[in-house]
Design a protein around this motif. Sequence first.
Motif, PDB file in Angstrom:
ATOM      1  N   GLY A  32      -3.545   4.984 -23.653  1.00  0.00           N
ATOM      2  CA  GLY A  32      -4.607   4.136 -23.142  1.00  0.00           C
ATOM      3  C   GLY A  32      -4.202   3.002 -22.226  1.00  0.00           C
ATOM      4  O   GLY A  32      -5.040   2.187 -21.865  1.00  0.00           O
ATOM      5  N   ALA A  33      -2.932   2.927 -21.849  1.00  0.00           N
ATOM      6  CA  ALA A  33      -2.503   1.835 -20.972  1.00  0.00           C
ATOM      7  C   ALA A  33      -1.608   2.355 -19.858  1.00  0.00           C
ATOM      8  O   ALA A  33      -0.844   3.300 -20.044  1.00  0.00           O
ATOM      9  CB  ALA A  33      -1.745   0.775 -21.770  1.00  0.00           C
ATOM     10  N   VAL A  34      -1.728   1.726 -18.705  1.00  0.00           N
ATOM     11  CA  VAL A  34      -0.837   2.032 -17.589  1.00  0.00           C
ATOM     12  C   VAL A  34       0.530   1.458 -17.936  1.00  0.00           C
ATOM     13  O   VAL A  34       0.643   0.300 -18.348  1.00  0.00           O
ATOM     14  CB  VAL A  34      -1.378   1.428 -16.270  1.00  0.00           C
ATOM     15  CG1 VAL A  34      -0.373   1.592 -15.140  1.00  0.00           C
ATOM     16  CG2 VAL A  34      -2.719   2.060 -15.906  1.00  0.00           C
ATOM     17  N   ILE A  35       1.560   2.272 -17.765  1.00  0.00           N
ATOM     18  CA  ILE A  35       2.924   1.867 -18.090  1.00  0.00           C
ATOM     19  C   ILE A  35       3.691   1.475 -16.825  1.00  0.00           C
ATOM     20  O   ILE A  35       4.477   0.538 -16.836  1.00  0.00           O
ATOM     21  CB  ILE A  35       3.686   3.010 -18.803  1.00  0.00           C
ATOM     22  CG1 ILE A  35       2.934   3.476 -20.049  1.00  0.00           C
ATOM     23  CG2 ILE A  35       5.120   2.622 -19.116  1.00  0.00           C
ATOM     24  CD1 ILE A  35       2.762   2.426 -21.105  1.00  0.00           C
ATOM     25  N   ALA A  36       3.464   2.218 -15.742  1.00  0.00           N
ATOM     26  CA  ALA A  36       4.212   1.958 -14.508  1.00  0.00           C
ATOM     27  C   ALA A  36       3.397   2.403 -13.303  1.00  0.00           C
ATOM     28  O   ALA A  36       2.620   3.354 -13.384  1.00  0.00           O
ATOM     29  CB  ALA A  36       5.545   2.696 -14.523  1.00  0.00           C
ATOM     30  N   VAL A  37       3.595   1.705 -12.188  1.00  0.00           N
ATOM     31  CA  VAL A  37       3.004   2.053 -10.890  1.00  0.00           C
ATOM     32  C   VAL A  37       4.085   1.809  -9.856  1.00  0.00           C
ATOM     33  O   VAL A  37       4.788   0.804  -9.905  1.00  0.00           O
ATOM     34  CB  VAL A  37       1.774   1.178 -10.568  1.00  0.00           C
ATOM     35  CG1 VAL A  37       1.241   1.467  -9.173  1.00  0.00           C
ATOM     36  CG2 VAL A  37       0.680   1.358 -11.607  1.00  0.00           C
ATOM     37  N   GLY A  38       4.243   2.736  -8.921  1.00  0.00           N
ATOM     38  CA  GLY A  38       5.235   2.537  -7.876  1.00  0.00           C
ATOM     39  C   GLY A  38       5.495   3.800  -7.100  1.00  0.00           C
ATOM     40  O   GLY A  38       4.704   4.741  -7.131  1.00  0.00           O
ATOM     41  N   PRO A  39       6.620   3.845  -6.411  1.00  0.00           N
ATOM     42  CA  PRO A  39       7.006   5.055  -5.680  1.00  0.00           C
ATOM     43  C   PRO A  39       7.313   6.186  -6.667  1.00  0.00           C
ATOM     44  O   PRO A  39       7.691   5.939  -7.820  1.00  0.00           O
ATOM     45  CB  PRO A  39       8.278   4.639  -4.933  1.00  0.00           C
ATOM     46  CG  PRO A  39       8.308   3.146  -4.979  1.00  0.00           C
ATOM     47  CD  PRO A  39       7.557   2.738  -6.192  1.00  0.00           C
ATOM     48  N   ASP A  40       7.160   7.413  -6.206  1.00  0.00           N
ATOM     49  CA  ASP A  40       7.380   8.582  -7.066  1.00  0.00           C
ATOM     50  C   ASP A  40       8.704   8.511  -7.819  1.00  0.00           C
ATOM     51  O   ASP A  40       8.736   8.697  -9.041  1.00  0.00           O
ATOM     52  CB  ASP A  40       7.355   9.881  -6.245  1.00  0.00           C
ATOM     53  CG  ASP A  40       5.964  10.262  -5.766  1.00  0.00           C
ATOM     54  OD1 ASP A  40       4.978   9.596  -6.140  1.00  0.00           O
ATOM     55  OD2 ASP A  40       5.872  11.245  -5.008  1.00  0.00           O
ATOM     56  N   ASP A  41       9.800   8.255  -7.107  1.00  0.00           N
ATOM     57  CA  ASP A  41      11.114   8.301  -7.755  1.00  0.00           C
ATOM     58  C   ASP A  41      11.272   7.232  -8.823  1.00  0.00           C
ATOM     59  O   ASP A  41      11.873   7.468  -9.874  1.00  0.00           O
ATOM     60  CB  ASP A  41      12.240   8.228  -6.729  1.00  0.00           C
ATOM     61  CG  ASP A  41      12.198   6.979  -5.855  1.00  0.00           C
ATOM     62  OD1 ASP A  41      11.124   6.368  -5.708  1.00  0.00           O
ATOM     63  OD2 ASP A  41      13.259   6.613  -5.309  1.00  0.00           O
ATOM     64  N   VAL A  42      10.706   6.072  -8.615  1.00  0.00           N
ATOM     65  CA  VAL A  42      10.818   4.984  -9.593  1.00  0.00           C
ATOM     66  C   VAL A  42      10.023   5.322 -10.858  1.00  0.00           C
ATOM     67  O   VAL A  42      10.501   5.142 -11.976  1.00  0.00           O
ATOM     68  CB  VAL A  42      10.347   3.648  -8.981  1.00  0.00           C
ATOM     69  CG1 VAL A  42      10.240   2.562 -10.035  1.00  0.00           C
ATOM     70  CG2 VAL A  42      11.279   3.229  -7.861  1.00  0.00           C
ATOM     71  N   VAL A  43       8.812   5.824 -10.678  1.00  0.00           N
ATOM     72  CA  VAL A  43       7.977   6.143 -11.842  1.00  0.00           C
ATOM     73  C   VAL A  43       8.535   7.358 -12.583  1.00  0.00           C
ATOM     74  O   VAL A  43       8.563   7.381 -13.813  1.00  0.00           O
ATOM     75  CB  VAL A  43       6.507   6.336 -11.423  1.00  0.00           C
ATOM     76  CG1 VAL A  43       5.658   6.785 -12.608  1.00  0.00           C
ATOM     77  CG2 VAL A  43       5.955   5.033 -10.835  1.00  0.00           C
ATOM     78  N   ARG A  44       9.016   8.360 -11.873  1.00  0.00           N
ATOM     79  CA  ARG A  44       9.638   9.523 -12.529  1.00  0.00           C
ATOM     80  C   ARG A  44      10.815   9.097 -13.404  1.00  0.00           C
ATOM     81  O   ARG A  44      11.061   9.689 -14.449  1.00  0.00           O
ATOM     82  CB  ARG A  44      10.150  10.515 -11.490  1.00  0.00           C
ATOM     83  CG  ARG A  44       9.105  11.423 -10.923  1.00  0.00           C
ATOM     84  CD  ARG A  44       9.763  12.379  -9.909  1.00  0.00           C
ATOM     85  NE  ARG A  44       8.864  13.410  -9.515  1.00  0.00           N
ATOM     86  CZ  ARG A  44       8.636  14.533 -10.200  1.00  0.00           C
ATOM     87  NH1 ARG A  44       9.262  14.747 -11.321  1.00  0.00           N
ATOM     88  NH2 ARG A  44       7.787  15.423  -9.762  1.00  0.00           N
ATOM     89  N   ASP A  76       0.797  -1.228   0.000  1.00  0.00           N
ATOM     90  CA  ASP A  76       0.000   0.000   0.000  1.00  0.00           C
ATOM     91  C   ASP A  76       0.825   1.272   0.000  1.00  0.00           C
ATOM     92  O   ASP A  76       0.541   2.197  -0.747  1.00  0.00           O
ATOM     93  CB  ASP A  76      -0.964   0.017   1.189  1.00  0.00           C
ATOM     94  CG  ASP A  76      -2.068  -1.021   1.027  1.00  0.00           C
ATOM     95  OD1 ASP A  76      -2.727  -1.294   2.035  1.00  0.00           O
ATOM     96  OD2 ASP A  76      -2.258  -1.531  -0.087  1.00  0.00           O
ATOM     97  N   ASP A  77       1.822   1.368   0.874  1.00  0.00           N
ATOM     98  CA  ASP A  77       2.562   2.613   1.004  1.00  0.00           C
ATOM     99  C   ASP A  77       3.516   2.874  -0.151  1.00  0.00           C
ATOM    100  O   ASP A  77       4.031   3.964  -0.284  1.00  0.00           O
ATOM    101  CB  ASP A  77       3.350   2.629   2.319  1.00  0.00           C
ATOM    102  CG  ASP A  77       2.428   2.676   3.526  1.00  0.00           C
ATOM    103  OD1 ASP A  77       1.262   3.078   3.354  1.00  0.00           O
ATOM    104  OD2 ASP A  77       2.866   2.297   4.614  1.00  0.00           O
ATOM    105  N   GLU A  78       3.765   1.895  -0.991  1.00  0.00           N
ATOM    106  CA  GLU A  78       4.728   2.056  -2.066  1.00  0.00           C
ATOM    107  C   GLU A  78       4.138   2.669  -3.323  1.00  0.00           C
ATOM    108  O   GLU A  78       4.863   3.232  -4.125  1.00  0.00           O
ATOM    109  CB  GLU A  78       5.359   0.711  -2.413  1.00  0.00           C
ATOM    110  CG  GLU A  78       6.245   0.178  -1.320  1.00  0.00           C
ATOM    111  CD  GLU A  78       6.931  -1.108  -1.731  1.00  0.00           C
ATOM    112  OE1 GLU A  78       7.089  -1.346  -2.941  1.00  0.00           O
ATOM    113  OE2 GLU A  78       7.284  -1.868  -0.837  1.00  0.00           O
ATOM    114  N   ALA A  79       2.864   2.547  -3.568  1.00  0.00           N
ATOM    115  CA  ALA A  79       2.265   3.011  -4.809  1.00  0.00           C
ATOM    116  C   ALA A  79       1.761   4.446  -4.653  1.00  0.00           C
ATOM    117  O   ALA A  79       0.641   4.677  -4.221  1.00  0.00           O
ATOM    118  CB  ALA A  79       1.146   2.076  -5.231  1.00  0.00           C
ATOM    119  N   THR A  80       2.614   5.396  -5.003  1.00  0.00           N
ATOM    120  CA  THR A  80       2.262   6.814  -4.907  1.00  0.00           C
ATOM    121  C   THR A  80       2.247   7.503  -6.258  1.00  0.00           C
ATOM    122  O   THR A  80       1.907   8.678  -6.357  1.00  0.00           O
ATOM    123  CB  THR A  80       3.251   7.558  -3.993  1.00  0.00           C
ATOM    124  OG1 THR A  80       4.569   7.399  -4.523  1.00  0.00           O
ATOM    125  CG2 THR A  80       3.183   7.041  -2.562  1.00  0.00           C
TER     126      THR A  80
END
Length: 141
Positions: free
Chosen positions: A31-43, A20-24
């Motif tokens: 049309g598709a989700v590419i990435a989900v995760g902590p801010d720094d990882v997705v950035r 829960d706390d990791e997905a920010t």
Amino acid sequence: MTHEYVIATNGRIEPSTLEDDEATALCWAEGAVIAVGPDDVVRAISRGDSTFLDLCGCLVTPLPEAPSHADSLVREKRATGPEVARLLVEAGLLQADDALEPGAPADLAFWDETGLVAVVRDGRFTDSSERHGPFPSAAPD
């Protein structure tokens, strides 16, 4: 052909396949989700031409069936945070196995303490600002 990547940070992604706390943050394109995760990882997946949004703490869920009904239910129950996703699953408006993860459709609902504030269908804001929804642009790091 490349597609615009939207990278949204500083929120809460629910449900995700991460703790829960990791997905920010999440990223979507075409049309598709590419990435989900902590801010720094997705950035870090930005190619340098991404649109960055600051979610300002909003919760992001898959788009429920009947969004206006879902919004009314969430407001009536005064649900916030992870309670929103649980409430929508219990009401049959989201499937229990719906998760925001890479490859999932970019059909998204954005919630704050007042209820539903934006909708993305097929990767595009439809019920708010076409480009940024209700969120301010965030500078890339």
